[in-house]
Design a protein around this motif. Structure first.
Motif, short mmCIF file in Angstrom:
data_model
loop_
_atom_site.label_atom_id
_atom_site.label_comp_id
_atom_site.label_asym_id
_atom_site.label_seq_id
_atom_site.Cartn_x
_atom_site.Cartn_y
_atom_site.Cartn_z
N ILE A 39 0.77 9.21 1.24
CA ILE A 39 -0.08 8.10 1.68
C ILE A 39 -1.46 8.61 2.06
O ILE A 39 -2.48 8.01 1.70
CB ILE A 39 0.58 7.35 2.86
N MET A 40 -1.51 9.72 2.76
CA MET A 40 -2.81 10.30 3.15
C MET A 40 -3.64 10.68 1.92
O MET A 40 -4.83 10.37 1.85
CB MET A 40 -2.60 11.52 4.05
N LYS A 41 -3.02 11.35 0.97
CA LYS A 41 -3.73 11.75 -0.24
C LYS A 41 -4.21 10.54 -1.03
O LYS A 41 -5.32 10.54 -1.58
CB LYS A 41 -2.82 12.63 -1.12
N PHE A 42 -3.38 9.53 -1.10
CA PHE A 42 -3.74 8.30 -1.81
C PHE A 42 -4.97 7.66 -1.16
O PHE A 42 -5.92 7.27 -1.86
CB PHE A 42 -2.55 7.34 -1.79
N MET A 100 0.83 -1.20 0.00
CA MET A 100 0.00 0.00 0.00
C MET A 100 0.87 1.25 0.00
O MET A 100 0.61 2.21 -0.73
CB MET A 100 -0.93 0.00 1.21
N VAL A 101 1.92 1.26 0.81
CA VAL A 101 2.82 2.42 0.88
C VAL A 101 3.47 2.67 -0.47
O VAL A 101 3.54 3.81 -0.96
CB VAL A 101 3.88 2.22 1.97
N CYS A 102 3.95 1.61 -1.12
CA CYS A 102 4.60 1.77 -2.44
C CYS A 102 3.61 2.30 -3.48
O CYS A 102 3.96 3.17 -4.29
CB CYS A 102 5.18 0.43 -2.89
N ASP A 103 2.38 1.78 -3.47
CA ASP A 103 1.38 2.28 -4.41
C ASP A 103 1.11 3.76 -4.17
O ASP A 103 0.91 4.54 -5.12
CB ASP A 103 0.08 1.49 -4.26
N ALA A 104 1.10 4.16 -2.90
CA ALA A 104 0.82 5.56 -2.58
C ALA A 104 1.92 6.49 -3.08
O ALA A 104 1.62 7.56 -3.63
CB ALA A 104 0.64 5.71 -1.06
N ILE A 105 3.17 6.10 -2.90
CA ILE A 105 4.24 7.01 -3.35
C ILE A 105 4.42 6.96 -4.87
O ILE A 105 4.86 7.93 -5.47
CB ILE A 105 5.56 6.75 -2.60
N MET A 106 4.06 5.82 -5.49
CA MET A 106 4.02 5.81 -6.95
C MET A 106 2.96 6.78 -7.45
O MET A 106 3.18 7.57 -8.37
CB MET A 106 3.72 4.40 -7.46
N HIS A 107 1.78 6.73 -6.83
CA HIS A 107 0.67 7.60 -7.21
C HIS A 107 1.05 9.06 -6.99
O HIS A 107 0.75 9.93 -7.83
CB HIS A 107 -0.57 7.24 -6.39
N GLY A 108 1.73 9.36 -5.89
CA GLY A 108 2.07 10.73 -5.56
C GLY A 108 3.18 11.32 -6.40
O GLY A 108 3.27 12.54 -6.56
#
Length: 483
Positions: A462-465, A321-329
């Motif tokens: 992560i919060m924004k994701f 989940m963390v990796c997906d969030a920073i990829m998205h950001g």
């Protein structure tokens, strides 16, 4: 008759616990309450305080010691203004006597101020004085050792911190230790053998990990006790190596240790350790409980970001989940997150709050993007992981099949790294890889030059994701297969 009963009691005690360095004829005792790797577990501090109170009723000269990593892991402490103050105030109230410096105590650059606010000394024999640091990085006022007089018994305590042999410094962001130098822990401890000739009991307060503590016990038989930390190893019973008692507990104040040293004629003739389950202790210190409530009263941390439709049940699901969030950001197609950069391994079904995110990613790390060829990416993961399970990074946009050493399942013999759709990495193709400041700093050690720092923190991403997703489920999501 009374004298005979007392003598008989002492004799029985020696028979049951007499695993020290000789018989005790005219004994004096030193009592210690030891903790390690508390990581700002504020919720357990009222019970720890009550344990200290209970022991002091029996042993007024009780020493309370910490083997490091007092902070990092609880946003109510780490994000407080000033950062880290709640743990300082609580440790002062409980009456700590000394703490070694842990690698995470360097987080967020506030350790010099934290030391200044503490009513006890921080010990670390293998760190340089740091007198030449800048105005923004003030000197680190630590002592290599400290001698306590416990009702006439001289107790010498040496502090030591781990040093990553590949980096030459503790496992923390290098920007937080600018101007400091670190010597090899074991070689440093050896230089303090002279202290054992001036003290009745000699203790190593170690944040060097259990394996290294056992090596130190073999090399330094003059040590009477090693109070360990860093590796969160929960010891039980008689953890004695080469005649030296070693203690250590798991992290976040799950347990504390009551240690008794029996001293006779200037030497330790017996030692024992009792492990106490802090969470099950039935009393709390009311004042410390009120302080914790005050420090935790921040409604901003309770804001709900998303719903978990299934529980997060291990650190790898959280890491995905963390990796997906920073990829998205960042817009990168891949991501790497250091294994220990994810500090929470479970979330139940239901609300995911700001506090949860700041507990998962508590370091205040900026986001970075690395520009790498496929070959550079593979070599980076190989070198950064040290070919060990405990250092293999979490992955985003990637999958890995990792083969383990049959004789040592913590060692990696080889791994196959592929893109998310199962294709082999193109050795010459350029990939953009999102990561955090800690990994980016480590990358410099491997001569990776194409590093871009973004002006956003990974926790914010992560919060924004999560807010954008609304509902998330990572149950059963695995990007690393260990064989």
């Amino acid at each position: 008759m009374r004298t005979k009963i007392i003598c008989l009691f002492l004799l029985l005690t020696i028979v049951i616990h007499g695993q020290g360095r000789g018989d005790c004829k005219s004994p004096q005792t030193v009592h210690i309450l030891a903790v390690n790797d508390m990581h700002a577990a504020l919720e357990n501090m009222p019970r720890l305080a009550a344990i200290a109170d209970s022991l002091r009723e029996l042993y007024p000269s009780l020493l309370v010691l910490s083997a490091g990593d007092n902070r990092t892991g609880n946003p109510f402490n780490d994000m407080y203004k000033p950062s880290g103050y709640p743990m300082v105030a609580l440790m002062n109230q409980i009456g700590f006597n000394a703490s070694v410096v842990g690698n995470h105590d360097f987080d967020m650059k506030s350790l010099p101020r934290t030391i200044g606010e503490s009513n006890f000394r921080y010990l670390c024999a293998n760190v340089g004085s740091g007198e030449a640091r800048t105005d923004t990085m003030p000197p680190l006022r630590v002592l290599p050792y400290q001698v306590f007089d416990v009702e006439g018994v001289r107790v010498g305590i040496i502090g030591i911190i781990e040093v990553n042999p590949q980096k030459g410094h503790p496992d923390t962001h290098p920007d937080n230790i600018t101007g400091l130098t670190f010597d090899a822990p074991l070689e440093t401890v050896k230089r303090y053998e002279w202290l054992s000739h001036q003290c009745d009991a000699t203790i190593l307060l170690s944040h060097d990990g259990y394996r290294n503590d056992t090596l130190t016990a073999h090399a330094c038989p003059w040590l009477d006790l090693i109070i360990g930390g860093h590796t969160h190893k929960q010891l039980t019973g008689d953890g004695r190596i080469n005649g030296t008692l070693i203690t250590q507990n798991s992290n976040k104040l799950r347990r504390a240790t009551h240690i008794t040293l029996t001293v006779d004629s200037g030497r330790v003739c017996d030692s024992k350790a009792e492990y106490i389950d802090v969470r099950k202790f039935k009393r709390e210190n009311a004042l410390v409980a009120a302080m914790v409530q005050f420090f935790s009263d921040n409604p901003d941390f309770q804001r709900v970001l998303a719903q978990a439709s299934t529980p997060f049940e291990d650190i790898y699901e959280m890491g995905c989940m963390v990796c997906d969030a920073i990829m998205h950001g960042t817009g990168a197609e891949m991501a790497l997150q250091n294994y220990r950069g994810v500090r929470k391994d479970f979330l139940p079904v239901g609300d995911i709050t700001v506090k949860d995110v700041l507990t998962i990613d508590p370091f205040g790390n900026a986001a970075y993007v690395l520009t790498l060829t496929g070959e550079e990416l593979f070599q980076l993961v190989k070198q950064y992981s040290r070919m060990e399970v405990a250092h293999f990074p979490h992955l985003g946009g990637l999958r890995a099949v990792v083969k383990l050493d049959k004789n040592d399942p913590q060692k990696i013999t080889s791994f196959d790294l592929r893109t998310a759709d199962g294709k082999r990495l193109n050795k010459k193709h350029i990939y953009h890889v999102a990561t955090n400041a800690y990994v980016a700093a480590a990358c410099r050690h491997y001569s990776i030059t194409n590093i871009e720092r973004l002006n956003r923190e990974t926790a914010d991403m992560i919060m924004k994701f999560l807010e954008g997703q609304g509902t998330v489920s990572y149950q059963g999501v695995k990007r690393i297969e260990f064989r």
